[in-house]
Design an enzyme around this catalytic site. Structure first.
Site, short mmCIF file in Angstrom:
data_model
loop_
_atom_site.label_atom_id
_atom_site.label_comp_id
_atom_site.label_asym_id
_atom_site.label_seq_id
_atom_site.Cartn_x
_atom_site.Cartn_y
_atom_site.Cartn_z
N HIS A 22 -1.81 -4.56 -0.96
CA HIS A 22 -0.72 -4.81 0.00
C HIS A 22 0.34 -5.72 -0.63
CE1 HIS A 22 -4.08 -4.33 3.19
NE2 HIS A 22 -3.31 -3.26 3.32
N LYS A 48 -11.10 -0.77 14.61
CA LYS A 48 -11.55 -0.93 15.99
C LYS A 48 -11.72 -2.43 16.28
CE LYS A 48 -12.46 3.64 16.69
NZ LYS A 48 -11.81 4.01 15.43
N ARG A 97 -1.91 5.54 -1.56
CA ARG A 97 -2.81 5.32 -2.70
C ARG A 97 -3.26 6.63 -3.31
NH1 ARG A 97 -6.64 1.87 0.99
NH2 ARG A 97 -6.06 3.72 2.15
N SER A 135 -8.70 -2.70 2.63
CA SER A 135 -9.25 -3.86 3.35
C SER A 135 -10.68 -3.60 3.76
CB SER A 135 -8.42 -4.13 4.61
OG SER A 135 -7.11 -4.46 4.27
#
Ligand code: PNS
Length: 166
Positions: A22, A48, A97, A135
């Site tokens: 990022h 979530k 990506r 992440s």
């Protein structure tokens, strides 16, 4: 549509947590625009339940970019295009990506364009060293005791250690 005097872009995402991938996208964007708003979404289709709260994610990103006043970090709820319009931003930045990212990203870009025709999505390719990074993988590796120090900046590493131990 004429070009605004100050070109502002939004880089939206979950950032749970921000990774060096990022960060690379943010630095690349700053070569093209005057101001960048990193928008941490309260709700994302991808995440979530987060490891970090939205406020914690905002603080981590702020600590990584504390030296650059062209970067503002905010959280937002609701539609990205509503947030972008309110902030005077006409460009959405997304990192691509791999081809596997493309379908979802294209759908989002086109939906956002339907919702607000003035918005342009710009896709940037990260440095190849970060093309495998996400992440969710950082969270998983860190939770299982792996070394993620190559993948995140020091404030994020400290945050992961205090959250997960180790
Ligand atoms: O990092 P992510 O989880 O891939 O980011 C996804 C994000 C936050 C960019 C996307 O879920 C989003 O834009 N959410 C805001 C709500 C919205 O506008 N949804 C319609 C998108 S077409």
């Amino acid at each position: 549509m004429s070009r605004p005097e100050t070109l502002t872009a939004i880089y939206p995402g979950s950032f749970d947590p921000i990774t060096k991938g990022h960060e690379d996208i943010i630095r690349r964007t700053l070569r093209m625009v005057d101001r960048l708003i990193v928008g941490v979404a309260h709700t994302s289709t991808q995440v979530k339940r987060g490891l970090f709260s939205v406020d914690e994610r905002v603080e981590l990103i702020r600590s990584v970019f504390a030296d650059d006043d062209r970067v503002a970090v905010m959280s937002f709820e609701g539609l990205l295009v509503t947030f972008a319009r309110a902030q005077g931003a006409t460009i959405v930045i997304r990192g691509l990506r791999a081809v596997s990212d493309f379908e979802y990203e294209l759908q989002m870009a086109q939906m956002n364009q339907e919702l607000w025709p003035d918005i342009q999505t710009v896709f940037l390719a990260p440095e190849v060293d970060f093309s495998f990074l996400s992440s969710s993988l950082v969270r998983e590796v860190a939770a299982l005791g792996g070394d993620v120090s190559r993948f995140v900046s020091p404030p994020v590493l400290a945050g992961l250690r205090s959250r997960l131990g180790g």
